[in-house]
Motif scaffolding. Structure first.
Motif, PDB file in Angstrom:
ATOM      1  N   ASN A  38       0.801  -1.222   0.000  1.00  0.00           N
ATOM      2  CA  ASN A  38       0.000   0.000   0.000  1.00  0.00           C
ATOM      3  C   ASN A  38       0.834   1.271   0.000  1.00  0.00           C
ATOM      4  O   ASN A  38       0.279   2.366  -0.039  1.00  0.00           O
ATOM      5  N   ARG A  39       2.139   1.157   0.052  1.00  0.00           N
ATOM      6  CA  ARG A  39       2.984   2.344   0.125  1.00  0.00           C
ATOM      7  C   ARG A  39       3.742   2.501  -1.187  1.00  0.00           C
ATOM      8  O   ARG A  39       4.876   2.053  -1.335  1.00  0.00           O
ATOM      9  N   LYS A  40       3.103   3.121  -2.148  1.00  0.00           N
ATOM     10  CA  LYS A  40       3.697   3.290  -3.465  1.00  0.00           C
ATOM     11  C   LYS A  40       4.868   4.269  -3.402  1.00  0.00           C
ATOM     12  O   LYS A  40       4.867   5.206  -2.620  1.00  0.00           O
ATOM     13  N   HIS A  41       5.842   4.017  -4.252  1.00  0.00           N
ATOM     14  CA  HIS A  41       7.023   4.862  -4.407  1.00  0.00           C
ATOM     15  C   HIS A  41       7.897   4.887  -3.153  1.00  0.00           C
ATOM     16  O   HIS A  41       8.797   5.712  -3.043  1.00  0.00           O
ATOM     17  N   ILE A  42       7.642   4.002  -2.192  1.00  0.00           N
ATOM     18  CA  ILE A  42       8.458   3.928  -0.981  1.00  0.00           C
ATOM     19  C   ILE A  42       9.099   2.555  -0.857  1.00  0.00           C
ATOM     20  O   ILE A  42      10.304   2.437  -0.668  1.00  0.00           O
ATOM     21  N   HIS A  43       8.296   1.497  -0.977  1.00  0.00           N
ATOM     22  CA  HIS A  43       8.813   0.133  -0.900  1.00  0.00           C
ATOM     23  C   HIS A  43       8.697  -0.525  -2.272  1.00  0.00           C
ATOM     24  O   HIS A  43       7.630  -0.510  -2.883  1.00  0.00           O
ATOM     25  N   SER A  44       9.775  -1.098  -2.747  1.00  0.00           N
ATOM     26  CA  SER A  44       9.778  -1.797  -4.028  1.00  0.00           C
ATOM     27  C   SER A  44       9.951  -3.290  -3.783  1.00  0.00           C
ATOM     28  O   SER A  44      10.927  -3.711  -3.166  1.00  0.00           O
ATOM     29  N   LEU A  45       8.994  -4.071  -4.248  1.00  0.00           N
ATOM     30  CA  LEU A  45       9.088  -5.521  -4.193  1.00  0.00           C
ATOM     31  C   LEU A  45       9.450  -6.020  -5.587  1.00  0.00           C
ATOM     32  O   LEU A  45       8.847  -5.605  -6.577  1.00  0.00           O
ATOM     33  N   TYR A  46      10.427  -6.918  -5.662  1.00  0.00           N
ATOM     34  CA  TYR A  46      10.926  -7.333  -6.973  1.00  0.00           C
ATOM     35  C   TYR A  46       9.832  -7.966  -7.820  1.00  0.00           C
ATOM     36  O   TYR A  46       9.609  -7.584  -8.966  1.00  0.00           O
ATOM     37  N   GLU A  47       9.125  -8.949  -7.266  1.00  0.00           N
ATOM     38  CA  GLU A  47       8.130  -9.672  -8.054  1.00  0.00           C
ATOM     39  C   GLU A  47       6.868  -8.849  -8.289  1.00  0.00           C
ATOM     40  O   GLU A  47       6.248  -8.943  -9.346  1.00  0.00           O
ATOM     41  N   LYS A  48       6.469  -8.043  -7.305  1.00  0.00           N
ATOM     42  CA  LYS A  48       5.217  -7.299  -7.403  1.00  0.00           C
ATOM     43  C   LYS A  48       5.374  -5.992  -8.168  1.00  0.00           C
ATOM     44  O   LYS A  48       4.431  -5.519  -8.797  1.00  0.00           O
ATOM     45  N   ASN A  49       6.541  -5.364  -8.087  1.00  0.00           N
ATOM     46  CA  ASN A  49       6.724  -4.049  -8.693  1.00  0.00           C
ATOM     47  C   ASN A  49       7.743  -4.056  -9.828  1.00  0.00           C
ATOM     48  O   ASN A  49       7.408  -3.797 -10.984  1.00  0.00           O
ATOM     49  N   ILE A  50       8.992  -4.356  -9.491  1.00  0.00           N
ATOM     50  CA  ILE A  50      10.094  -4.130 -10.418  1.00  0.00           C
ATOM     51  C   ILE A  50      10.021  -5.042 -11.634  1.00  0.00           C
ATOM     52  O   ILE A  50      10.057  -4.586 -12.778  1.00  0.00           O
ATOM     53  N   HIS A  51       9.933  -6.348 -11.412  1.00  0.00           N
ATOM     54  CA  HIS A  51       9.990  -7.286 -12.529  1.00  0.00           C
ATOM     55  C   HIS A  51       8.801  -7.127 -13.470  1.00  0.00           C
ATOM     56  O   HIS A  51       8.866  -7.507 -14.642  1.00  0.00           O
ATOM     57  N   LYS A  52       7.710  -6.550 -12.966  1.00  0.00           N
ATOM     58  CA  LYS A  52       6.519  -6.343 -13.790  1.00  0.00           C
ATOM     59  C   LYS A  52       6.441  -4.921 -14.344  1.00  0.00           C
ATOM     60  O   LYS A  52       5.412  -4.526 -14.892  1.00  0.00           O
ATOM     61  N   TYR A  53       7.517  -4.157 -14.179  1.00  0.00           N
ATOM     62  CA  TYR A  53       7.597  -2.813 -14.757  1.00  0.00           C
ATOM     63  C   TYR A  53       6.458  -1.928 -14.255  1.00  0.00           C
ATOM     64  O   TYR A  53       5.876  -1.140 -14.992  1.00  0.00           O
ATOM     65  N   ASP A  54       6.150  -2.044 -12.964  1.00  0.00           N
ATOM     66  CA  ASP A  54       5.043  -1.306 -12.380  1.00  0.00           C
ATOM     67  C   ASP A  54       5.458   0.132 -12.081  1.00  0.00           C
ATOM     68  O   ASP A  54       6.585   0.397 -11.669  1.00  0.00           O
ATOM     69  N   THR A  55       4.536   1.061 -12.260  1.00  0.00           N
ATOM     70  CA  THR A  55       4.845   2.476 -12.043  1.00  0.00           C
ATOM     71  C   THR A  55       4.904   2.852 -10.572  1.00  0.00           C
ATOM     72  O   THR A  55       5.296   3.973 -10.240  1.00  0.00           O
ATOM     73  N   SER A  56       4.515   1.946  -9.669  1.00  0.00           N
ATOM     74  CA  SER A  56       4.523   2.258  -8.242  1.00  0.00           C
ATOM     75  C   SER A  56       5.881   2.033  -7.600  1.00  0.00           C
ATOM     76  O   SER A  56       6.027   2.194  -6.393  1.00  0.00           O
ATOM     77  N   ALA A  57       6.880   1.655  -8.380  1.00  0.00           N
ATOM     78  CA  ALA A  57       8.193   1.332  -7.828  1.00  0.00           C
ATOM     79  C   ALA A  57       8.872   2.570  -7.253  1.00  0.00           C
ATOM     80  O   ALA A  57       8.651   3.696  -7.706  1.00  0.00           O
ATOM     81  N   CYS A  58       9.694   2.341  -6.249  1.00  0.00           N
ATOM     82  CA  CYS A  58      10.507   3.408  -5.671  1.00  0.00           C
ATOM     83  C   CYS A  58      11.819   3.464  -6.447  1.00  0.00           C
ATOM     84  O   CYS A  58      12.657   2.576  -6.332  1.00  0.00           O
ATOM     85  N   GLY A  59      12.000   4.493  -7.248  1.00  0.00           N
ATOM     86  CA  GLY A  59      13.189   4.588  -8.082  1.00  0.00           C
ATOM     87  C   GLY A  59      12.823   5.010  -9.484  1.00  0.00           C
ATOM     88  O   GLY A  59      11.835   5.718  -9.706  1.00  0.00           O
TER      89      GLY A  59
END
Length: 352
Positions: A38-59
């Motif tokens: 629930n904390r977008k742009h703060i915590h990045s999870l590899y499988e949930k955010n980064i590997h799926k090219y999600d815009t909620s990633a921190c970075g």
């Protein structure tokens, strides 16, 4: 990396922390799945955010095309490029702030935190090329349709022939360390009739931060109050006197303990401050004040060890652990004959 907290112009004793990166890493590791999701742009999870090219990633995401444009005129190695990104520092990941209690409709007042960023704590990871290409196709579908059938055929070839056997590093890697990354994807024509083949080049790549400039800082805080007890909390780090070998590590160390709430063990493979992997040790046991923890020597991949870690992190009942934390506790990295490259991030390992 280092921080000092001032309240109304006065330094708060007990908050001088020379290794706050480790402190935040430990505290962040045991956070439940719901809070991280629930904390977008703060915590990045590899499988949930980064590997799926999600815009909620921190970075920030850097495309291969951007890298090519930045280094095309450079002749010396290492290559350098300028990257601009927004860095979010959740203040409640700092141990002193984690002890605050909520007070509605009240503010700290004159509160100032002075900190230094640790460039060695940043991490990088490569996204799934299929997900990246799918997003590219969706965003540029009209232009691709108008450009002719060749580009569409190449995209279709990528989708149909992409292999899960491509052994690139599918996890976070700390800046300054080396990972196997995809450096080139190309479509090669192998016959005169037009038959094409998908080529994928994977090479060891080391990324590091040469220097950085902070251009803007903002903070949002409201409704918190600190108590005298939480102001005295701190994390102290002690290293083993010897390094682990291929057969494990057997060592002892006398550490003075007083008013200890948590004891954590981390196993870095090199000079890391963020990413930690499971050492896959057998007969793991810690003796403190004449007591053994746990009572019997344990395997760090054992089901009982896994359950004990969930209990210690309060992630066994109401709060649910993230997939990355569970995988780091249960997935081996190698066998007697070969090293495995799992399709998941395994760098959230910590013994509590």
């Amino acid at each position: 990396r280092e921080y000092t907290i001032y309240h109304r112009g006065r330094t708060i004793d007990g908050t001088l922390q020379n290794d706050s990166t480790t402190e935040q890493c430990i505290y962040n590791t045991v956070k439940p799945r719901s809070e991280k999701n629930n904390r977008k742009h703060i915590h990045s999870l590899y499988e949930k955010n980064i590997h799926k090219y999600d815009t909620s990633a921190c970075g920030t995401y850097v495309t291969i095309r951007e890298i090519e444009e930045a280094i095309k005129d450079q002749v010396s190695v290492p290559y350098t490029m300028y990257i601009r990104f927004r860095l979010s520092i959740p203040l409640d990941d700092i141990l002193i702030f984690s002890g605050f209690t909520d007070y509605p409709n009240s503010l700290f007042g004159d509160l100032k935190i002075k900190f230094k960023i640790n460039p060695n704590a940043f991490v990088f990871a490569q996204v799934n090329p299929i997900i990246s290409m799918a997003k590219y196709y969706t965003m540029n579908k009209t232009d691709l349709m108008a450009s002719g059938p060749d580009k569409l055929k190449n995209i279709d070839l990528l989708f149909r022939n992409w292999s899960l056997g491509y052994q690139y590093t599918m996890q976070f890697t700390q800046m300054g360390c080396t990972a196997d990354l995809i450096t080139k994807i190309s479509i090669e024509q192998i016959t005169d009739s037009g038959l094409k083949y998908l080529m994928c080049s994977i090479n060891p790549v080391t990324l590091s931060i040469k220097n950085y400039v902070v251009t803007e800082v903002t903070a949002n805080m409201s409704g918190y109050k600190a108590t005298d007890n939480c102001l005295q909390r701190r994390v102290e780090a002690w290293s083993f006197p010897i390094s682990a070998t291929t057969t494990g590590i057997r060592t002892s160390q006398n550490i003075p303990l007083s008013h200890i709430t948590d004891l954590c063990l981390l196993f870095p493979k090199d000079a890391r401050a963020t990413c930690y992997e499971n050492p896959c040790y057998h007969n793991m046991q810690v003796t403190t004040c004449g007591r053994n923890f746990p009572d019997m020597p344990m395997n760090t991949l054992d089901q009982q060890f896994f359950q004990m870690q969930l209990n210690a992190s309060n992630l066994d009942l109401l709060f649910e652990a993230t997939d990355e934390f569970e995988d780091a506790l249960t997935t081996p990295r190698n066998t007697a004959s070969r090293r495995l490259n799992p399709h998941t991030d395994l760098t959230s390992f910590v013994i509590i």
